[in-house]
Design an enzyme around this catalytic site. Structure first.
Site, PDB file in Angstrom:
ATOM      1  N   GLY A  58       0.797  -1.217   0.000  1.00 28.65           N
ATOM      2  CA  GLY A  58       0.000   0.000   0.000  1.00 28.65           C
ATOM      3  C   GLY A  58       0.827   1.264   0.000  1.00 28.65           C
ATOM      4  O   GLY A  58       0.279   2.366  -0.082  1.00 28.65           O
ATOM      5  N   HIS A 217      -0.887   5.069   6.992  1.00 28.17           N
ATOM      6  CA  HIS A 217      -1.840   3.958   6.977  1.00 28.17           C
ATOM      7  C   HIS A 217      -3.278   4.447   7.109  1.00 28.17           C
ATOM      8  O   HIS A 217      -4.165   3.660   7.418  1.00 28.17           O
ATOM      9  CB  HIS A 217      -1.537   2.974   8.119  1.00 28.17           C
ATOM     10  N   THR A 387     -13.874  25.077 -20.076  1.00 31.16           N
ATOM     11  CA  THR A 387     -14.283  26.173 -20.956  1.00 31.16           C
ATOM     12  C   THR A 387     -14.466  27.467 -20.180  1.00 31.16           C
ATOM     13  O   THR A 387     -14.019  28.537 -20.604  1.00 31.16           O
ATOM     14  CB  THR A 387     -15.581  25.824 -21.702  1.00 31.16           C
ATOM     15  N   THR A 473     -20.819  23.535 -31.703  1.00 33.85           N
ATOM     16  CA  THR A 473     -19.732  24.377 -31.204  1.00 33.85           C
ATOM     17  C   THR A 473     -20.270  25.792 -31.030  1.00 33.85           C
ATOM     18  O   THR A 473     -21.452  26.065 -31.254  1.00 33.85           O
ATOM     19  CB  THR A 473     -18.540  24.406 -32.184  1.00 33.85           C
TER      20      THR A 473
END
Length: 545
Positions: A58, A217, A387, A473
């Protein structure tokens, strides 16, 4: 949380085999898999001191990722966050220890201390020469008797591996490792807990909380703090780390990704640390990189070790494992002058004033900035979610340069807008709008007709961009708006732009832009964000007419 795995019972062994299949063929595993998981150097001849470390899985690439010439001889892995067994550690000792003995490097957790410690005692009873160094570098909880061992352990791996590779004896190698372990301090910070594959995940942190001083952990941190700019987070960490550093000494800094911080953010963190008061203590930098992780924890840790000549040589020596990031010397950013054109040296145009144009441009830019979140939301549905930020960046740049614009000359103003957006807006939208304004400026210079000039800009933009009406568009709003504007009716142009933007909701097939990669199911009912921005701009223009 979601994870990529087959069965939780086999995830560790499959991961270790994946490591062996994708790294140097000079690594191997013992045939004791899956019960005893030991990764070791296949080219090891037992002529030098063996360096052995390990712990629970881990924390990848720790520990197996650091096995190789110049670092670890072998790594022993347990299951996720579970110490390897005594038998596993003892098997690793037997597999790699020769006449010069072995050094065990152990992080200061009870399970690791006990299992590695008992294995060392058993190995000594079998005649092996074994020493053990415990790393306890975490300073999160002041005054604690048993500080945790965290990412600073990697400094000890590197220093011990260097001295072993030089052929030094076990006593000397262990002394260097122990001295290094005593001169390391570390502190971690995270915005989330980690998630163990195959187990239910519960994040104890609120949306606006982080934890300072947590382990590797998923155990709780020393304190919860409010989500804040990284400069403030680093300042809080520096306030704890700096007092325990030796004043006037140079240090090496390891900037460790705990698993889920994007590289973009890790480099911001690194820059912030080096710019903070902590940075004046740093001469060598390792990272930023994921080196001792906590699965997918969205956090980072800082580790520092005091330097001397021997440690600097050890930390800068080349090693085989790619997981170790080469240490770099602290340096200033080099700046090289960019090429200058006559226009950039002399100014593209002389500033001029026109209050009407200033008011219009200001209102348009402020409105586009106000749409940032909504456009990002729409783009998150049909594209990459930027955007709004892209459009807002362009608008902010225009506002910042407003006093430099030739507002009294429309053709020069259009040309200046093209230059600004081409430089500051980024992405395809920035280039397309730069083409639009640049071509419109040329047409306006030839003939003072703003609607005809803007249509000329549209023509060039669609020629280079390849998108037309119906392709989903911004052209779907811009083209009908400019056609309507040719009649001189700005209100009609605004209505046409709004109608065009609305029509994109029913276009379930995009033929240009990022949305062309998105399925019809995800496009349905969502307006194109570029078209929405265009409609908003025309709406503002109509309100001011």
């Amino acid at each position: 949380m979601k994870h990529f795995f087959n069965r939780k019972e086999t995830i560790v062994t499959e991961a270790l085999d994946g490591l062996l299949l994708t790294t140097s063929s000079r690594l191997a595993r013992l045939d004791s898999f899956p019960d005893i998981k030991v990764i070791l150097r296949a080219d090891w001849d037992r002529s030098e001191v063996a360096i052995i470390s390990g712990g629970g899985a881990g924390h990848e690439p720790s520990h197996a990722g650091f096995v190789g010439k110049g670092m670890l001889t072998a790594a022993v892995s347990g299951e996720i966050f579970a110490s390897p067994s005594v038998d596993a550690v003892l098997t690793a000792i037997r597999a790699v220890t020769g006449p010069k003995g072995a050094l065990l490097i152990v992080k200061n957790y009870t399970g690791d201390r006990l299992n590695f410690g008992l294995a060392a005692e058993k190995a000594r009873a079998e005649g092996f020469d074994v020493e053990m160094v415990i790393v306890a570098d975490d300073i999160a909880i002041p005054g604690i008797n048993q500080p945790r061992g965290v990412a600073g352990t990697l400094f000890v791996h590197k220093i011990a591996g260097y001295h072993a590779e030089r052929g030094e004896d076990l006593k000397t190698v262990a002394a260097h490792a122990a001295a290094a372990a005593g001169d390391i301090v570390s502190l971690g910070m995270s915005l989330s807990t980690c998630s163990v594959p195959g187990q239910a995940h519960e994040d104890r942190l609120g949306a606006d909380e982080g934890e300072l001083g947590l382990g590797i952990h998923g155990e709780p941190g020393a304190e919860r703090i409010a989500l804040q700019p990284v400069a403030d987070i680093v300042a809080a960490m520096a306030a704890r780390l700096t007092p325990v550093l030796r004043e006037g000494a140079d240090h090496a800094l390891l900037v460790n990704n705990l698993g889920a911080v994007p590289p973009l953010e890790m480099t911001v963190i690194a820059k912030t640390v080096l710019s903070s008061p902590l940075g004046r203590h740093v001469r060598l930098i390792v990272g930023p990189a994921p080196m001792m992780t906590a699965l997918n924890m969205n956090g980072f840790s800082l580790s520092l070790i005091r330097l001397d000549g021997a440690r600097e040589a050890a930390l800068t020596a080349a090693v085989e494992p790619h997981a170790w990031m080469p240490a770099v010397e602290r340096h200033e950013i080099k700046v090289i002058p960019a090429p200058r054109t006559a226009a950039s040296l002399n100014g593209a145009a002389t500033p001029g004033e026109n209050s009407r144009n200033r008011h219009l441009i200001t209102a348009l830019c402020e409105h586009l900035i106000s749409l940032e979140s909504e456009l990002n939301r729409l783009d998150g549905r049909v594209g990459d979610g930027d955007t709004g930020s892209t459009v807002a960046a362009g608008a902010r740049s225009v506002l910042a340069r407003l006093d430099t614009l030739p507002l009294d000359r429309p053709d020069a103003t259009l040309a200046s807008l093209g230059d600004i957006l081409g430089t500051s807006m980024g992405g395809s939208s920035g280039v397309l709008l730069s083409i639009f304004f640049t071509a419109a400026a040329k047409a306006m210079a030839d003939k003072a007709d703003i609607s005809a000039a803007l249509l000329a800009g549209l023509d060039r933009m669609t020629f280079y961009g390849g998108a037309g009406v119906g392709d989903r568009t911004m052209v779907d709003a811009l083209s009908p708006a400019l056609q309507a504007l040719a009649s001189g009716d700005i209100a009609a142009a605004a209505r046409a732009a709004a109608s065009g933007a609305e029509s994109t909701k029913t276009m379930t097939k995009a033929r240009a832009g990022r949305a062309s990669y998105v399925s019809e199911r995800d496009l349905a009912g969502v307006a194109d964000p570029g078209a929405v921005a265009v409609a908003g701009a025309f709406g503002v223009a109509a309100s001011l007419a």
